[in-house]
Design a protein around this motif. Structure first.
Motif, short mmCIF file in Angstrom:
data_model
loop_
_atom_site.label_atom_id
_atom_site.label_comp_id
_atom_site.label_asym_id
_atom_site.label_seq_id
_atom_site.Cartn_x
_atom_site.Cartn_y
_atom_site.Cartn_z
N ARG A 111 0.83 -1.21 0.00
CA ARG A 111 0.00 0.00 0.00
C ARG A 111 0.86 1.25 0.00
O ARG A 111 1.95 1.29 0.60
CB ARG A 111 -0.97 -0.01 1.18
CG ARG A 111 -0.49 0.58 2.47
CD ARG A 111 -1.53 0.50 3.56
NE ARG A 111 -1.71 -0.87 4.03
CZ ARG A 111 -2.72 -1.28 4.79
NH1 ARG A 111 -3.63 -0.42 5.19
NH2 ARG A 111 -2.80 -2.54 5.18
N VAL A 154 -5.21 4.93 1.77
CA VAL A 154 -4.59 5.20 0.47
C VAL A 154 -5.36 6.30 -0.27
O VAL A 154 -6.35 6.82 0.23
CB VAL A 154 -4.53 3.92 -0.39
CG1 VAL A 154 -3.79 2.82 0.35
CG2 VAL A 154 -5.93 3.44 -0.78
N TRP A 190 2.22 -1.91 -5.40
CA TRP A 190 1.10 -1.03 -5.03
C TRP A 190 -0.19 -1.49 -5.72
O TRP A 190 -1.23 -1.65 -5.09
CB TRP A 190 1.48 0.39 -5.37
CG TRP A 190 0.47 1.47 -5.51
CD1 TRP A 190 0.44 2.42 -6.50
CD2 TRP A 190 -0.63 1.80 -4.63
NE1 TRP A 190 -0.60 3.30 -6.32
CE2 TRP A 190 -1.28 2.95 -5.17
CE3 TRP A 190 -1.13 1.24 -3.48
CZ2 TRP A 190 -2.39 3.53 -4.58
CZ3 TRP A 190 -2.25 1.82 -2.88
CH2 TRP A 190 -2.87 2.95 -3.43
N TYR A 193 -1.44 -4.85 -4.35
CA TYR A 193 -2.19 -4.68 -3.10
C TYR A 193 -3.64 -4.32 -3.38
O TYR A 193 -4.57 -4.91 -2.79
CB TYR A 193 -1.52 -3.59 -2.25
CG TYR A 193 -2.39 -3.08 -1.12
CD1 TYR A 193 -2.53 -3.81 0.06
CD2 TYR A 193 -3.11 -1.89 -1.25
CE1 TYR A 193 -3.35 -3.35 1.09
CE2 TYR A 193 -3.93 -1.43 -0.23
CZ TYR A 193 -4.04 -2.17 0.94
OH TYR A 193 -4.87 -1.71 1.94
#
Length: 480
Positions: A111, A154, A190, A193
């Motif tokens: 993340r 996020v 990223w 995830y």
């Protein structure tokens, strides 16, 4: 530690002047008003370029760019991606540094947190501050770094697109510094995830678990889902109201619910599999940007001589799922899906137009989106920008954050989407409006879509960066 107390030994944020900043100053000197502008750069555009560059220089901390010197004193995730897109026209190296400083806060689970905190900023300067998130302690099992401190949620995945555009601005400099080799594995992690741990609905799309995650904090699209959240009361002090007009900001009730969602997530160690999410939605803009990011990762892999087929295939599958799960043909717009009850959210927002950036959309969907863009829900009389919420909606508010004001980053994405699908005349109109309004309002955070009045912070980084990008980018430049 109480939010109003400042840890000992931490100094207020001060701008530094590394060699890279001196280079930007040199560039500004070269754009002096007495210089004769090139035929493709009218005098007013030259002034705007200088103004935008000064905003970015003024908001530079030495390692990254704050969105605003007053309201937002740390590094924000999607802000930095947009900033890097503009910075590439001033200094490719600094644009690379912008992205890499953000990636330094990435968690081991992949993340990319929505805030990377500057340790020199007093805790009381912003809420929620590092002592609220407790990332290095509460997020340790999920892979939060020991340093820097970050948030645990996020923001939209604009980063791969930004990295690819930064690379293209100077491929030789990118190759010399090994930029793509460094960022490609981190950006891939990223996206992995988002496509695994955040597929909360089982439909193959990434879910957001907090209204801050899609970046449109208090959008009316979240009202129904947020109503299920019991607000936290009396345990926090909002620092944003010290610098922003309360009429422009989310309400205290909104903040109480935002805080409750974070404390629940934090108590579960920021583990998506261990948390019962009270707020979980598939957002069309978030997933559209994930698709463009996958295509950017494919291009990066291909440039490095690696196989990018995995990313191309994922982009195609995500596009299919986006249309199947979130497209509302009757309304002519994409809608968020509430994963608590599986229903589509009955609100029209700018997030429903942003899938225009996806190159693989069916032509009938593109046609419907452009018709909606120019219809009564989004065609504002006072500005050529795009309101964040349906002008005809009962909950439209022209001043309050994401409940109506027009934002420059969403206008930039819509403009790019129009060019992606060959709507160049309409894109040109929006491009001119963005540049004009950015300069006229002193690079405001957002504007009242009915009057054009600048609202929120001034000298706002992504407004300056994206205006600068459009001033430097040929309107016929390919978007793929």
């Amino acid at each position: 530690m109480p939010a109003h107390r400042r840890p000992r030994g931490r100094r207020p944020l001060r701008p530094r002047l590394p060699e890279e900043v001196r280079r930007v100053k040199t560039l500004l000197d070269r754009l002096a008003p007495h210089d004769r502008p090139a035929p493709t750069a009218p005098a007013d555009h030259l002034t705007l370029r200088r103004g935008a560059a000064r905003v970015l220089l003024g908001n530079w901390t030495g390692t990254s760019t704050v969105p605003s010197r007053t309201l937002y004193p740390h590094q924000w995730s999607w802000d930095s991606a947009f900033v890097a897109i503009g910075l590439r026209h001033l200094s490719v190296r600094r644009a690379q540094q912008e992205l890499e400083s953000l990636l330094a806060g990435q968690w081991a689970d992949g993340r990319l947190p929505h805030i990377v905190f500057n340790p020199e900023v007093p805790y009381g300067a912003y809420f929620p501050s590092p002592d609220f998130w407790q990332s290095s302690r509460a997020g340790r099992a999920a892979g939060a770094p020991a340093s820097p401190e970050t948030s645990g949620i996020v923001q939209p995945p604009v980063h791969a697109l930004a990295a690819w555009l930064v690379h293209r601005a100077d491929p030789a400099e990118s190759a010399r510094r090994g930029f793509l080799e460094r960022v490609l594995p981190r950006l891939t992690a990223w996206h992995d995830y988002l496509l695994t741990r955040r597929d909360l609905g089982g439909g193959g799309l990434a879910a957001v678990v907090h209204p801050w995650e899609p970046g449109m904090d208090n959008s009316p699209a979240w009202d129904r889902a947020l109503a299920r959240v019991e607000p936290d009361t009396g345990t926090f002090r909002r620092a944003d109201l010290d610098h922003g007009d309360p009429a422009d900001r989310p309400t205290d009730l909104d903040y109480g619910r935002y805080v409750r969602l974070v404390t629940t997530y934090r108590a579960a160690g920021y583990d998506d599999r261990a948390t019962t999410h009270r707020f979980a939605l598939e957002d069309p803009a978030f997933n559209a940007l994930l698709i463009t990011g996958e295509l950017a990762l494919a291009r990066m892999a291909g440039h490095l001589g690696r196989d990018g087929a995995r990313h191309t295939a994922r982009a195609a599958e995500l596009t299919r799922r986006l249309v199947d799960r979130l497209w509302d043909d009757t309304a002519g717009v994409f809608r968020a899906r509430d994963l608590t009850d599986g229903t589509l959210v009955g609100r029209r927002g700018v997030a429903g137009l942003l899938p225009l950036v996806v190159p693989g959309l069916p032509e009938d969907v593109v046609h419907a989106l452009t018709r909606t863009l120019d219809g009564p829900h989004f065609r504002a009389p006072g500005t050529g920008l795009v309101p964040s919420h349906d002008l005809t909606g009962a909950d439209f508010d022209p001043h309050r954050y994401w409940r109506g004001p027009a934002w420059f980053n969403t206008a930039w994405l819509v403009e790019r989407g129009l060019r992606t699908h060959g709507r160049h005349a309409r894109a040109r109109t929006l491009r001119e409006a963005l540049v004009t309004e950015a300069g006229r309002t002193g690079f405001a955070e957002y504007v009242d879509p009915l009057t054009g009045e600048g609202r929120g912070a001034r000298q706002f980084s992504w407004t300056a960066a994206l205006a600068l990008d459009l001033l430097h980018t040929d309107e016929k430049e390919p978007t793929r």
